[in-house]
Scaffold this active site. Structure first.
Site, PDB file in Angstrom:
ATOM      1  CD  GLU A 127      -2.800  -1.320   2.420  1.00 31.91           C
ATOM      2  OE1 GLU A 127      -2.782  -0.412   3.265  1.00 31.91           O
ATOM      3  OE2 GLU A 127      -3.513  -2.323   2.536  1.00 31.91           O
ATOM      4  CG  ASN A 170      -0.847  -7.066  -1.163  1.00 31.10           C
ATOM      5  OD1 ASN A 170      -1.484  -7.671  -2.030  1.00 31.10           O
ATOM      6  ND2 ASN A 170      -1.298  -6.892   0.067  1.00 31.10           N
ATOM      7  CG  HIS A 206     -10.117  -5.613   0.934  1.00 28.23           C
ATOM      8  ND1 HIS A 206     -10.390  -6.674   1.765  1.00 28.23           N
ATOM      9  CD2 HIS A 206      -8.789  -5.366   1.063  1.00 28.23           C
ATOM     10  CE1 HIS A 206      -9.286  -7.056   2.380  1.00 28.23           C
ATOM     11  NE2 HIS A 206      -8.289  -6.281   1.970  1.00 28.23           N
ATOM     12  CG  ASP A 237     -13.020  -8.723   2.291  1.00 31.00           C
ATOM     13  OD1 ASP A 237     -12.836  -7.824   1.439  1.00 31.00           O
ATOM     14  OD2 ASP A 237     -12.711  -8.583   3.487  1.00 31.00           O
TER      15      ASP A 237
HETATM   16  O1  G3I Z   1      -3.681  -6.917  18.964  1.00 29.52           O
HETATM   17  C1  G3I Z   1      -4.531  -5.918  19.536  1.00 29.52           C
HETATM   18  C2  G3I Z   1      -5.002  -6.343  20.871  1.00 29.52           C
HETATM   19  O2  G3I Z   1      -3.894  -6.457  21.741  1.00 29.52           O
HETATM   20  C3  G3I Z   1      -6.002  -5.320  21.389  1.00 29.52           C
HETATM   21  O3  G3I Z   1      -6.538  -5.741  22.595  1.00 29.52           O
HETATM   22  C4  G3I Z   1      -7.137  -5.121  20.392  1.00 29.52           C
HETATM   23  C5  G3I Z   1      -8.129  -4.064  20.805  1.00 29.52           C
HETATM   24  O4  G3I Z   1      -8.591  -3.317  19.732  1.00 29.52           O
HETATM   25  O5  G3I Z   1      -6.582  -4.728  19.180  1.00 29.52           O
HETATM   26  C6  G3I Z   1      -5.705  -5.693  18.637  1.00 29.52           C
HETATM   27  O6  G3I Z   1      -5.208  -5.224  17.438  1.00 29.52           O
HETATM   28  C7  G3I Z   1      -6.093  -5.250  16.346  1.00 29.52           C
HETATM   29  C8  G3I Z   1      -5.521  -6.159  15.279  1.00 29.52           C
HETATM   30  O7  G3I Z   1      -6.292  -6.088  14.104  1.00 29.52           O
HETATM   31  C9  G3I Z   1      -5.453  -7.592  15.739  1.00 29.52           C
HETATM   32  O8  G3I Z   1      -6.738  -8.078  16.019  1.00 29.52           O
HETATM   33  C10 G3I Z   1      -6.230  -3.833  15.819  1.00 29.52           C
HETATM   34  O9  G3I Z   1      -6.920  -3.041  16.762  1.00 29.52           O
HETATM   35  C11 G3I Z   1      -6.952  -3.833  14.491  1.00 29.52           C
HETATM   36  O10 G3I Z   1      -6.895  -2.530  13.946  1.00 29.52           O
HETATM   37  C12 G3I Z   1      -6.299  -4.794  13.540  1.00 29.52           C
HETATM   38  O11 G3I Z   1      -7.028  -4.774  12.334  1.00 29.52           O
HETATM   39  C13 G3I Z   1      -6.385  -5.348  11.227  1.00 29.52           C
HETATM   40  C14 G3I Z   1      -6.123  -4.303  10.148  1.00 29.52           C
HETATM   41  O12 G3I Z   1      -5.523  -4.914   9.026  1.00 29.52           O
HETATM   42  C15 G3I Z   1      -5.229  -3.190  10.672  1.00 29.52           C
HETATM   43  O13 G3I Z   1      -4.750  -2.394   9.648  1.00 29.52           O
HETATM   44  C16 G3I Z   1      -7.276  -6.436  10.663  1.00 29.52           C
HETATM   45  O14 G3I Z   1      -7.394  -7.495  11.622  1.00 29.52           O
HETATM   46  C17 G3I Z   1      -6.696  -6.983   9.354  1.00 29.52           C
HETATM   47  O15 G3I Z   1      -7.635  -7.821   8.751  1.00 29.52           O
HETATM   48  C18 G3I Z   1      -6.401  -5.842   8.408  1.00 29.52           C
HETATM   49  O16 G3I Z   1      -5.811  -6.356   7.244  1.00 29.52           O
HETATM   50  C19 G3I Z   1      -5.468  -5.405   6.222  1.00 29.52           C
HETATM   51  C20 G3I Z   1      -4.241  -5.938   5.520  1.00 29.52           C
HETATM   52  O17 G3I Z   1      -3.212  -6.207   6.449  1.00 29.52           O
HETATM   53  C21 G3I Z   1      -3.772  -4.968   4.447  1.00 29.52           C
HETATM   54  N1  G3I Z   1      -4.834  -4.625   3.538  1.00 29.52           N
HETATM   55  C22 G3I Z   1      -6.092  -4.181   4.148  1.00 29.52           C
HETATM   56  C23 G3I Z   1      -6.570  -5.194   5.162  1.00 29.52           C
HETATM   57  C24 G3I Z   1      -7.927  -4.822   5.745  1.00 29.52           C
HETATM   58  O18 G3I Z   1      -7.864  -3.622   6.452  1.00 29.52           O
END
Ligand code: G3I
Length: 305
Positions: A127, A170, A206, A237
């Site tokens: 990105e 990517n 997406h 998705d």
């Molecule tokens: O790990 C912490 C945890 O310790 C905490 O308690 C909790 C509370 O909010 O947050 C946890 O972190 C979260 C993490 O996912 C793991 O679950 C973050 O808040 C959350 O923002 C994060 O979201 C991820 C997102 O990327 C962040 O940018 C999504 O799961 C993940 O599916 C998403 O994936 C991205 C790709 O990497 C890149 N392309 C877009 C795609 C969708 O956004």
């Protein structure tokens, strides 16, 4: 073939999913993963904030769990992601240019060395381009301090570390032909012309009503493939439900199968229960792990029954 993975294999492709280590204790999750998929991408566990939360101390525990599970089932593994502006620990943005260059190259080297020989393809840079019509690079610590050359440098470091892993760029909103994908296309073309190591381009895919499956999706995949790189659907998705969602999914599979160098597809999660999209039902299995119409349309398109 009666599963996504085996049907895709029949077409010379893999069919993968994003996996979260935190769900590997859930029987239905693991059963679905092991039955249906033959490739995985750690959803968050290989990102910078997870693997190098403080400078120079690396933590691979959660990512290792996914990697060893996948290896036990002979699944391909996509490494996601080495250099990205998001999920970047605060210490990285505070560095001077010189330190940032060192830290970036060290991060790439440490991760790729730890997983050497185990990763099919790495998302080396994720990105790096802006949305909208400018085709410009996105502001990030890497872009702002190191300039345009950071992407090339990351790829060169990656190749030197693990010459057997495929190295991907990517991005999202690059799925159709538009200003952003044109900018990525120009970069890949330039890399190929100058011998900068790049093997593949990932199209996140997406999709929702504001960003539907583009009508020129296949043409876009094909023009990248024609540059001499593999293409992959990396984070698929599609919001929606029922037959509309099923048709959209089928169209994505059809586009990949029509492009010889489209080597595989990955959906961004197994079940709607755990999708990163807080609302909606964008995946192939419902929250009870039931197969949705989209599941059957994908299986059918892959030649399975
Ligand atoms: O790990 C912490 C945890 O310790 C905490 O308690 C909790 C509370 O909010 O947050 C946890 O972190 C979260 C993490 O996912 C793991 O679950 C973050 O808040 C959350 O923002 C994060 O979201 C991820 C997102 O990327 C962040 O940018 C999504 O799961 C993940 O599916 C998403 O994936 C991205 C790709 O990497 C890149 N392309 C877009 C795609 C969708 O956004």
């Amino acid at each position: 073939a009666t599963t996504l993975g085996s049907a895709a294999a029949g077409k010379g492709r893999y069919f993968g999913t994003a996996v979260a280590a935190s769900h590997l204790g859930e029987a239905a999750y693991v059963n679905t993963l092991d039955t249906e998929f033959n490739a995985v991408t750690p959803e968050n566990e290989m990102k910078w904030d997870a693997t190098e939360p403080t400078r120079g101390s690396f933590s691979f525990g959660a990512a290792d769990q996914i990697v060893s599970h996948a290896q036990g089932k002979s699944m391909k593994i996509r490494g996601h992601t080495l250099v990205w502006h998001s999920q970047l620990p605060g210490w990285v943005s505070g560095l001077s240019a010189t330190d940032l260059r060192t830290a970036m190259n060290n991060h790439i080297t440490q991760l790729m060395t730890h997983y050497k020989g185990k990763i099919y393809a790495w998302d080396v840079v994720n990105e790096a381009f802006q949305d909208g019509g400018s085709g410009a690079r996105r502001s990030s610590p890497f872009q702002d301090k190191l300039g345009n050359g950071f992407i090339e440098e990351a790829f060169r470091t990656a190749r030197a570390t693990d010459p057997d892993a495929k190295l991907c760029y990517n991005d999202y909103n690059t799925d159709g032909i538009n200003a952003k994908s044109n900018a990525v296309y120009a970069m890949v073309k330039d890399f190929k012309a100058r011998g900068v190591p790049i093997d593949c381009v990932g199209f996140q895919s997406h999709f929702n009503s504001a960003s539907p499956v583009p009508s020129d999706y296949q043409a876009n995949l094909q023009r990248f493939a024609d540059l001499g790189v593999d293409v992959q659907i990396t984070e698929l998705d599609i919001e929606g439900s029922g037959s509309t969602q099923a048709t959209n999914y089928a169209n994505v599979v059809k586009a990949c199968l029509a492009v010889t160098r489209c080597t595989g597809l990955t959906v961004w999660g197994i079940t709607d229960k755990y999708s990163w999209r807080s609302s909606g039902t964008p995946l192939l299995f419902d929250s009870d792990y039931g197969k949705k119409p989209a599941y059957y349309s994908v299986l059918n398109e892959l030649g399975g029954t």
